[in-house]
Motif scaffolding. Sequence first.
Motif, PDB file in Angstrom:
ATOM      1  N   PRO A 104       0.822  -1.216   0.000  1.00  0.00           N
ATOM      2  CA  PRO A 104       0.000   0.000   0.000  1.00  0.00           C
ATOM      3  C   PRO A 104       0.858   1.269   0.000  1.00  0.00           C
ATOM      4  O   PRO A 104       1.797   1.398   0.785  1.00  0.00           O
ATOM      5  N   GLY A 105       0.541   2.171  -0.912  1.00  0.00           N
ATOM      6  CA  GLY A 105       1.236   3.455  -0.976  1.00  0.00           C
ATOM      7  C   GLY A 105       2.437   3.485  -1.896  1.00  0.00           C
ATOM      8  O   GLY A 105       2.905   4.569  -2.263  1.00  0.00           O
ATOM      9  N   ARG A 106       2.950   2.317  -2.292  1.00  0.00           N
ATOM     10  CA  ARG A 106       4.176   2.328  -3.094  1.00  0.00           C
ATOM     11  C   ARG A 106       3.948   2.978  -4.455  1.00  0.00           C
ATOM     12  O   ARG A 106       4.738   3.830  -4.888  1.00  0.00           O
ATOM     13  N   LEU A 107       2.892   2.601  -5.157  1.00  0.00           N
ATOM     14  CA  LEU A 107       2.641   3.214  -6.460  1.00  0.00           C
ATOM     15  C   LEU A 107       2.254   4.680  -6.308  1.00  0.00           C
ATOM     16  O   LEU A 107       2.579   5.511  -7.168  1.00  0.00           O
ATOM     17  N   LEU A 110       5.114   6.863  -6.431  1.00  0.00           N
ATOM     18  CA  LEU A 110       5.661   7.033  -7.778  1.00  0.00           C
ATOM     19  C   LEU A 110       4.743   7.876  -8.658  1.00  0.00           C
ATOM     20  O   LEU A 110       4.980   8.009  -9.861  1.00  0.00           O
ATOM     21  N   GLY A 111       3.697   8.434  -8.049  1.00  0.00           N
ATOM     22  CA  GLY A 111       2.738   9.211  -8.834  1.00  0.00           C
ATOM     23  C   GLY A 111       1.793   8.348  -9.635  1.00  0.00           C
ATOM     24  O   GLY A 111       1.203   8.795 -10.623  1.00  0.00           O
ATOM     25  N   LEU A 112       1.627   7.081  -9.190  1.00  0.00           N
ATOM     26  CA  LEU A 112       0.784   6.135  -9.922  1.00  0.00           C
ATOM     27  C   LEU A 112      -0.330   5.582  -9.037  1.00  0.00           C
ATOM     28  O   LEU A 112      -0.817   4.468  -9.257  1.00  0.00           O
ATOM     29  N   GLY A 113      -0.730   6.349  -8.027  1.00  0.00           N
ATOM     30  CA  GLY A 113      -1.829   5.927  -7.167  1.00  0.00           C
ATOM     31  C   GLY A 113      -3.175   6.149  -7.839  1.00  0.00           C
ATOM     32  O   GLY A 113      -3.266   6.710  -8.942  1.00  0.00           O
ATOM     33  N   LEU A 127      -7.616  -1.757  -9.415  1.00  0.00           N
ATOM     34  CA  LEU A 127      -7.792  -2.939  -8.571  1.00  0.00           C
ATOM     35  C   LEU A 127      -6.502  -3.240  -7.810  1.00  0.00           C
ATOM     36  O   LEU A 127      -5.480  -3.570  -8.407  1.00  0.00           O
ATOM     37  N   SER A 128      -6.564  -3.105  -6.487  1.00  0.00           N
ATOM     38  CA  SER A 128      -5.411  -3.378  -5.622  1.00  0.00           C
ATOM     39  C   SER A 128      -5.649  -4.678  -4.859  1.00  0.00           C
ATOM     40  O   SER A 128      -6.680  -4.836  -4.202  1.00  0.00           O
TER      41      SER A 128
END
Length: 399
Positions: A104-107, A110-113, A127-128
């Motif tokens: 959670p939060g990693r993408l 990177l500006g990909l949330g 979809l996570s």
Amino acid sequence: MSDGALDDLFILDLSHGLAAAYCTKWFADLGANVVMVEPADKGASIRDIGPFKNDEPNQETGASHLYLNGGKKSISLSFKNEEGKSLLKQLIAKADILVEDEAPGRLGNLGLGFEDLSAINNRLIYLSITPFGQTGPYRDYPATELTLAAFSGTLAVRAISGENPICMGGYQGMYIGGRIAFLSAMGALLQRDITEAGQHVDVSLQEAIAGNDMAAPTTYSYNGIAQVPPPSANARGRGGAGRYPCKDGFVDVLPGIGGLKKLAAMLGDPELAQHELFKNHALRAEKAEEFDAEFMEPFFSTRTRAEIVEAAQAKGMPFSYVLTPDELPSEPHLVERGFFVDIEHPVAGKVTVPGSPARLTETPPKTGIAPQAGESNEAVLSEVLGIDDLSSLENQGAL
């Protein structure tokens, strides 16, 4: 007859794990255009899961990759490279669903949330799939199949009384989570047809597994009894239920409702139903070894699996024999239904994989070949973005 039930969907699969791969396999089998977006330097982690052909590690021949990624495409992309990230965002602008299983939060870092990408494509289903979901005190915990079985409560109810808990073999929890993720994404797509807006779908593997077959918490909520399995559950046969050895293997025995009378008839003497060990459950549990030695073992030890199961099923008892993995592809019922499929992979050669368990009369699922890492760079970028010359992108480290 159209090509596939979902052939109008474009799905980007940024995942590495089994649950997400199984989720997107359902989409691919049903005709969706599923594109694996893999790190340019190492490929998706699922490629490193064995066993491998001839026991030689090779990212193209892992059994999980060959099965779960069949029918998908693969592009290699660097998320950390600005040109690569720009390409990814251009693809996302065209996508229906993005699937990811990062912590959670990693993408987001990177500006990909979800918030970042829904600004690019407000119809995107994001979809996570993570061990414990996007929120809560465990959200950052890493997990394995065993971890999730323990945290979901299923490990406890599969314990043998007085002994250590037993985890289901293989990766059953991951596959359960993958199915829940697929169904949840389909629900989000139906909602999008109404609202024209996408949404973030947060799937917790812990919750998917806990909700799969767990009446135990509900039972506890209304009668205060913590469900534990009987001594015979998941184990050796005892007192007329469980796993019994026979002439050529093992049979899973569960007489079912009213089954003791049926069991007596199958054993060759309907009058046994009046025997105190057949009539009194508590006494039978107490004298299980005596019951087995006198009634079960003489019958089972002299008959084959097929003979016992056919006799039991004829009387309405849900017995089954224990098939081993090498026996499954030639099992007559599965052969008649055409469940297993032979594919010819360019690196692995001929491979037998499970097909789809669903049958659609007008849009039958298709089992495809797993892609080699990055093999679809040119095809996908040309088809989706109209980019035909990849040399500059390769020189910039985007691919």
